[in-house]
Design an enzyme around this catalytic site. Structure first.
Site, PDB file in Angstrom:
ATOM      1  N   LYS A 146      -2.338  -8.675   3.112  1.00  0.00           N
ATOM      2  CA  LYS A 146      -3.310  -7.587   2.958  1.00  0.00           C
ATOM      3  C   LYS A 146      -3.631  -6.969   4.317  1.00  0.00           C
ATOM      4  O   LYS A 146      -3.677  -7.694   5.331  1.00  0.00           O
ATOM      5  CB  LYS A 146      -4.573  -8.175   2.317  1.00  0.00           C
ATOM      6  CG  LYS A 146      -5.638  -7.184   1.881  1.00  0.00           C
ATOM      7  CD  LYS A 146      -6.769  -7.938   1.168  1.00  0.00           C
ATOM      8  CE  LYS A 146      -7.911  -7.068   0.712  1.00  0.00           C
ATOM      9  NZ  LYS A 146      -8.954  -7.843  -0.011  1.00  0.00           N
TER      10      LYS A 146
ATOM     11  N   SER B  63     -10.307  -5.904  -4.380  1.00  0.00           N
ATOM     12  CA  SER B  63      -9.843  -5.021  -3.338  1.00  0.00           C
ATOM     13  C   SER B  63      -8.430  -5.321  -2.862  1.00  0.00           C
ATOM     14  O   SER B  63      -7.849  -4.506  -2.145  1.00  0.00           O
ATOM     15  CB  SER B  63     -10.792  -5.093  -2.137  1.00  0.00           C
ATOM     16  OG  SER B  63     -10.748  -6.379  -1.534  1.00  0.00           O
TER      17      SER B  63
ATOM     18  N   SER C 201     -12.019 -10.148  -5.327  1.00  0.00           N
ATOM     19  CA  SER C 201     -10.949  -9.312  -4.772  1.00  0.00           C
ATOM     20  C   SER C 201      -9.549  -9.914  -4.820  1.00  0.00           C
ATOM     21  O   SER C 201      -8.560  -9.201  -4.599  1.00  0.00           O
ATOM     22  CB  SER C 201     -11.271  -8.914  -3.336  1.00  0.00           C
ATOM     23  OG  SER C 201     -12.204  -7.867  -3.327  1.00  0.00           O
TER      24      SER C 201
END
Ligand SMILES: *[C@@H]1O[C@H](CO)[C@@H](O)[C@H](O)[C@H]1NC(C)=O
Ligand SMILES: *[C@@H]1O[C@H](CO)[C@@H](O)[C@H](O)[C@H]1NC(C)=O
Ligand SMILES: *[C@@H]1O[C@H](CO)[C@@H](O)[C@H](O)[C@H]1NC(C)=O
Ligand SMILES: *[C@@H]1O[C@H](CO)[C@@H](O)[C@H](O)[C@H]1NC(C)=O
Ligand SMILES: *[C@@H]1O[C@H](CO)[C@@H](O)[C@H](O)[C@H]1NC(C)=O
Ligand SMILES: *[C@@H]1O[C@H](CO)[C@@H](O)[C@H](O)[C@H]1NC(C)=O
Ligand SMILES: *[C@@H]1O[C@H](CO)[C@@H](O)[C@H](O)[C@H]1NC(C)=O
Ligand SMILES: *[C@@H]1O[C@H](CO)[C@@H](O)[C@H](O)[C@H]1NC(C)=O
Ligand SMILES: *[C@@H]1O[C@H](CO)[C@@H](O)[C@H](O)[C@H]1NC(C)=O
Ligand SMILES: *[C@@H]1O[C@H](CO)[C@@H](O)[C@H](O)[C@H]1NC(C)=O
Ligand SMILES: CC(=O)N[C@H]1CO[C@H](CO)[C@@H](O)[C@@H]1O
Length: 548
Positions: A108, A189, A213
């Site tokens: 990420k 997210s 997330s």
């Protein structure tokens, strides 16, 4: 008789592969990169059927094919092919760094690496910023011989900026969409990590979670996600929200793949003192927990008061009922109404204008962001505090302010204190209570359970507040006649035909082995992932790159 029939069929299909092309072995029998798992990838690297360079080339091509539509990846590591070649040379030389030596992964875009890749949380403010070393989890992947293939797009600032933004949007990376329906809300997210793993842009990816997330985008993108106990995986040099809630974990296509990755990234780290609480000197090999029989004799609770189904969630409710039957037939005892005693406090707090959960995250963010920024060795925009960051965002047009506002930060700044204040500690005491004693831990103890289950959509909040682990595994997907439901401001499809959802197993701190065992036993009996196909899949396969 049955045996004979089966082996006859096997022979038939084998002969197709082996005797095609005048007796030469048909080499198009490479595994589909949409589904391939760790063990098959490793076997091919060991046998020489493909190399790490081949894998890296194929995945880069798949990223390039899909990015114009799905925007899952923000940058490809310019060094990836060189790293892969080095790892191939090491393997040829008998140097095998770990079980996953030579396999490419995405991480990420809030996990820093000391290389040519930017670490931005999706903000232009941090482009060109440099870190003194890799984030500990990235360093562990590197040491294990993982090719750090690229950075995945995300909801900007891990969804901690705006009260008017969309899941999977960042100024730097654009809008991620999911691969199961056009313009699908990818959830967040860790949106790009979810989409990237779901359509095989890499073997697997890392996500981060503060509250949902990893779990939510794993659920929506038909994946297994492990949200580890806070302190199992180091957060050092990961752009933070909250030291009390943040955690880094794998998002993969199977429980097995996720267990391999977790075994690499778990462990103590002097740069993140929360990891000192781990009750083991070296973390377990989580692949040892992959036990088909693990549900036999297990006691699994359903906290019904944490569930509020409406008419749109009928498919989730039906799939949950079916999942309960699977758990029972696998030998588990189901304890229904194993309710959360402080559920009403949690709900009241979540609905308050500034609840205790909000205070915890707001105050942690003020301190933790400043601490992250203080570690940078180069900081081109001179961002040292949340106030600086807010100013940058308000004035840099590509940040799309004011349409995408900074409501979350405005509230953090208006608190007027950080996480060293007594008011922070009062709020934290309250949230740890309703997540723990009044939540997951209380239910486990009262009903003498090994784990709790909920549809993943309902699972993140309480474990987040208490730093507890959760594993999500595919449970179902919306039927083809589902009515399309779009998000209010941004028109992303939240509910629609084929959009997947998961089942969560929740447990006590450091119970990842137990949860992984249960998730595996469920996955192996259901194989839900295989039953639904994405609408968008990149075409490149190993056959397209090998020997080219
Ligand atoms: C191969 O092994 C030798 C001896 O251990 C070592 O000196 C050399 O650097 C290795 N080469 C690679 C590419 O790993
Ligand atoms: C990092 O950002 C800089 C500035 O935009 C850009 O030139 C560079 O290509 C980026 N790095 C990667 C790996 O994309
Ligand atoms: C971890 O704890 C030690 C001992 O209290 C302290 O010296 C060190 O600064 C802490 N490290 C971090 C990164 O907070
Ligand atoms: C698998 O789980 C079952 C049920 O808990 C247990 O009896 C068995 O010993 C486990 N197998 C292994 C290899 O750990
Ligand atoms: C648990 O919660 C459900 C749903 O709110 C409720 O119907 C049930 O009575 C509760 N059971 C117990 C034992 O509290
Ligand atoms: C927050 O926690 C305090 C105790 O510290 C409690 O009195 C208050 O009701 C909680 N706020 C909300 C909105 O639940
Ligand atoms: C937190 O606030 C205290 C008191 O105002 C201050 O001394 C400290 O430097 C702040 N810490 C951070 C990381 O901002
Ligand atoms: C942010 O901008 C405002 C208005 O331009 C200015 O008054 C303030 O000093 C700035 N704050 C920081 C931390 O740069
Ligand atoms: C929030 O975003 C939507 C979608 O772009 C926009 O229509 C709306 O005006 C925004 N709301 C505010 C208060 O800016
Ligand atoms: C979809 O089909 C199922 C089974 O035929 C039916 O029960 C359900 O009501 C339908 N849903 C919608 C939204 O039409
Ligand atoms: C690697 C890559 O494709 N990056 C893209 C990320 O998204 C932005 C905005 O959509 C593009 O400009 C980049 O090219």
């Amino acid at each position: 008789m049955l045996f004979k029939a089966v082996s006859f069929l096997l022979l038939l299909s084998l002969s197709k592969l082996v005797w095609a092309k005048n007796g030469y072995v048909e080499i198009s029998c490479y595994p589909d990169l949409l589904e391939v798992g760790a063990e098959e990838l490793i076997a091919g690297l060991e046998s020489g059927a493909w190399t790490s360079v081949d894998l890296t080339k194929a995945y880069i091509a798949r990223i390039e094919e899909s990015n114009p539509v799905l925007h899952a990846v923000t940058e490809i590591n310019p060094d990836a092919l060189t790293i892969a070649a080095t790892l191939d040379a090491e393997r040829a030389n008998g140097t095998i760094r770990s079980a996953l030596h030579g396999i490419p992964m995405l991480i990420k875009n809030n996990i820093a690496t000391m290389d040519q890749m930017n670490n931005t949380a999706g903000s232009y403010s941090l482009i060109g910023a440099k870190v003194p070393r890799d984030a500990t989890v990235a360093a562990k992947l590197r040491e294990a011989g993982i090719v750090l293939l690229g950075k995945s797009n995300l909801s900007q600032w891990a969804n901690f900026r705006s009260s008017n933004s969309s899941n999977g949007w960042s100024a730097y990376g654009g809008q991620v969409t999911g691969a199961y329906y056009p313009d699908m809300d990818p959830s967040g997210s860790s949106s790009g990590s979810g989409v990237g793993s779901s359509i095989g842009l890499a073997f697997a990816s890392l996500g981060t979670e503060t509250d949902g997330s990893i779990l939510s985008p794993s659920s929506a993108n038909n994946l297994v996600g492990i949200k580890p106990s806070v302190g199992l995986t180091s957060r050092s040099l990961v752009i933070p929200i909250s030291e009390h809630q943040d955690t880094v974990g794998p998002m993969a296509r199977s429980v097995t793949d996720a267990a391999y990755v977790l075994s690499i990234i778990a462990g103590k780290d002097p740069n993140d003192n929360y990891t000192s609480a781990q009750p083991f000197d070296t973390p377990p090999d989580y692949t040892q927990a992959l036990n088909f029989s693990s549900l036999r004799g297990a006691r699994i609770g359903i906290p019904r008061n944490g569930l509020t189904f409406d008419e749109t969630s009928q498919p989730v409710s039906d799939a949950f009922d079916a999942a309960i039957q699977v758990l029972k037939s696998a030998g588990a005892t189901i304890v229904d109404n194993a309710n959360f005693s402080a559920w009403n406090q949690y709900v009241a707090d979540a609905n308050a204008p500034i609840g205790n959960s909000t205070i915890v995250l707001d105050a942690d963010f003020v301190s933790n962001l400043a601490n992250y920024l203080a570690e940078l060795t180069s900081n081109p925009n001179n961002i040292y505090s949340l106030a600086d960051e807010s100013n940058f965002t308000h004035t840099f047009s590509l940040e799309q302010y004011p349409q995408r506002d900074t409501g979350v930060w405005d509230q953090s700044l208006s608190l007027g204190y950080n996480n060293s204040d007594y008011r922070f500690w009062q709020a934290y005491q309250y949230t740890s209570y309703f997540g723990g004693e009044g939540g997951v831990l209380g239910a486990l103890k009262t009903y003498n359970l090994d784990a709790l289950i909920l549809p993943t959509d309902y699972s993140p909040g309480l474990p987040a507040a208490a730093g507890l682990p959760v594993v999500t595994v595919p449970m179902g997907f919306y039927p083809t006649n589902s009515t399309v439901l779009k998000s209010r401001n941004w028109g992303l499809v939240e509910i629609g035909p084929n959009i997947p959802f998961g089942l969560s197993f929740m447990g006590s701190k450091w119970s990842e082995e137990t949860l992984i065992g249960f998730a595996y036993a469920f996955e192996q009996r259901t194989n839900i992932r295989e039953r639904v196909q994405p609408y968008f899949v990149p075409n490149t396969q190993l056959a397209d790159v090998i020997g080219k």
